[in-house]
Design a protein around this motif. Sequence first.
Motif, mmCIF file in Angstrom:
data_model
loop_
_atom_site.group_PDB
_atom_site.id
_atom_site.type_symbol
_atom_site.label_atom_id
_atom_site.label_comp_id
_atom_site.label_asym_id
_atom_site.label_seq_id
_atom_site.Cartn_x
_atom_site.Cartn_y
_atom_site.Cartn_z
ATOM 1 N N ALA A 23 37.932 -8.618 75.915
ATOM 2 C CA ALA A 23 38.502 -8.359 74.621
ATOM 3 C C ALA A 23 38.955 -6.794 74.416
ATOM 4 C CB ALA A 23 37.502 -8.777 73.543
ATOM 5 N N VAL A 24 39.846 -6.493 73.829
ATOM 6 C CA VAL A 24 40.226 -5.510 73.400
ATOM 7 C C VAL A 24 40.114 -4.791 72.124
ATOM 8 C CG1 VAL A 24 42.774 -5.726 73.326
ATOM 9 C CG2 VAL A 24 41.925 -3.383 74.244
ATOM 10 N N GLN A 25 39.733 -3.594 71.786
ATOM 11 C CA GLN A 25 39.878 -2.885 70.455
ATOM 12 C C GLN A 25 40.854 -2.011 70.537
ATOM 13 O OE1 GLN A 25 35.886 -1.590 69.530
ATOM 14 N NE2 GLN A 25 35.455 -3.378 68.357
ATOM 15 N N LEU A 26 41.913 -1.994 69.972
ATOM 16 C CA LEU A 26 43.063 -1.118 69.988
ATOM 17 C C LEU A 26 42.913 -0.186 68.818
ATOM 18 C CD1 LEU A 26 45.910 -0.207 71.191
ATOM 19 C CD2 LEU A 26 46.939 -1.787 69.689
ATOM 20 N N ARG A 27 42.900 1.246 68.714
ATOM 21 C CA ARG A 27 42.684 2.023 67.627
ATOM 22 C C ARG A 27 43.843 2.806 67.472
ATOM 23 N NH1 ARG A 27 37.574 2.432 65.672
ATOM 24 N NH2 ARG A 27 36.164 1.276 66.861
ATOM 25 N N PHE A 28 44.657 3.032 66.075
ATOM 26 C CA PHE A 28 45.676 3.829 66.147
ATOM 27 C C PHE A 28 45.550 4.576 64.801
ATOM 28 C CE2 PHE A 28 50.100 3.844 63.716
ATOM 29 C CZ PHE A 28 50.507 4.988 64.683
ATOM 30 N N ASP A 29 45.547 5.929 64.942
ATOM 31 C CA ASP A 29 45.339 6.791 63.766
ATOM 32 C C ASP A 29 46.557 6.797 62.771
ATOM 33 O OD1 ASP A 29 44.462 8.604 61.971
ATOM 34 O OD2 ASP A 29 43.893 10.049 63.412
ATOM 35 N N ARG A 89 42.039 -9.168 80.407
ATOM 36 C CA ARG A 89 42.447 -8.144 79.865
ATOM 37 C C ARG A 89 43.641 -7.782 79.487
ATOM 38 N NH1 ARG A 89 38.729 -3.250 82.231
ATOM 39 N NH2 ARG A 89 36.972 -3.614 81.330
ATOM 40 N N GLU A 90 44.851 -8.151 80.502
ATOM 41 C CA GLU A 90 45.997 -7.862 80.431
ATOM 42 C C GLU A 90 46.780 -8.418 79.408
ATOM 43 O OE1 GLU A 90 44.513 -8.825 83.295
ATOM 44 O OE2 GLU A 90 44.387 -6.784 84.012
ATOM 45 N N ARG A 91 46.369 -9.721 79.085
ATOM 46 C CA ARG A 91 47.018 -10.384 77.958
ATOM 47 C C ARG A 91 46.472 -10.261 76.507
ATOM 48 N NH1 ARG A 91 47.782 -16.575 79.349
ATOM 49 N NH2 ARG A 91 49.101 -16.530 77.370
ATOM 50 N N ASN A 92 45.016 -9.762 76.549
ATOM 51 C CA ASN A 92 44.628 -9.562 75.382
ATOM 52 C C ASN A 92 45.157 -7.978 74.888
ATOM 53 O OD1 ASN A 92 42.981 -11.460 74.739
ATOM 54 N ND2 ASN A 92 41.225 -11.063 75.966
ATOM 55 N N ARG A 93 45.326 -7.135 75.849
ATOM 56 C CA ARG A 93 45.847 -5.701 75.527
ATOM 57 C C ARG A 93 47.450 -5.766 75.032
ATOM 58 N NH1 ARG A 93 47.711 -1.626 79.998
ATOM 59 N NH2 ARG A 93 47.384 0.272 78.570
#
Length: 140
Positions: free
Chosen positions: A36-42, A81-85
């Motif tokens: 799973a991925v947590q993508l953060r954007f400020d 990972r790649e597909r979740n990303r």
Amino acid sequence: MLQISNRIRIDETELSERFIRSPGPGGQNVNKVETAVQLRFDVARSPSLPEDVRERLRRLGGRRIDSDGVLMIEAHRYRTRERNRADARARLAALIAQAAVRPKTRVATRPTRASTERRLETKRKQSSSKRMRRAPSDHD
């Protein structure tokens, strides 16, 4: 470079990713592999976003935006990972694209005289038909 529209491009350095273990049921890998991925954007400090888009994105983000103005998208739909990303980046792009659309301003209008008359006439007819259904009163 994440291309949202002609005028909005997000640089890779503005995004931070963290891989975590995927929640929910799974096989032997679920407790070992961090897919799973947590993508953060400020959002608050991003130089790529115009001010109007930034404000709409804050509203659209809802609970996904913390008090510091950082938007977090968690993706764990897929097993790799790649597909979740890719899923997290696509969801971020869709959210920013939605925020980039300027809402139409509402133009106040008044009902026409004829429509007001029709509405009042209908109300009078309804009132009279209901009045006719009533039981007759003693003082009539």
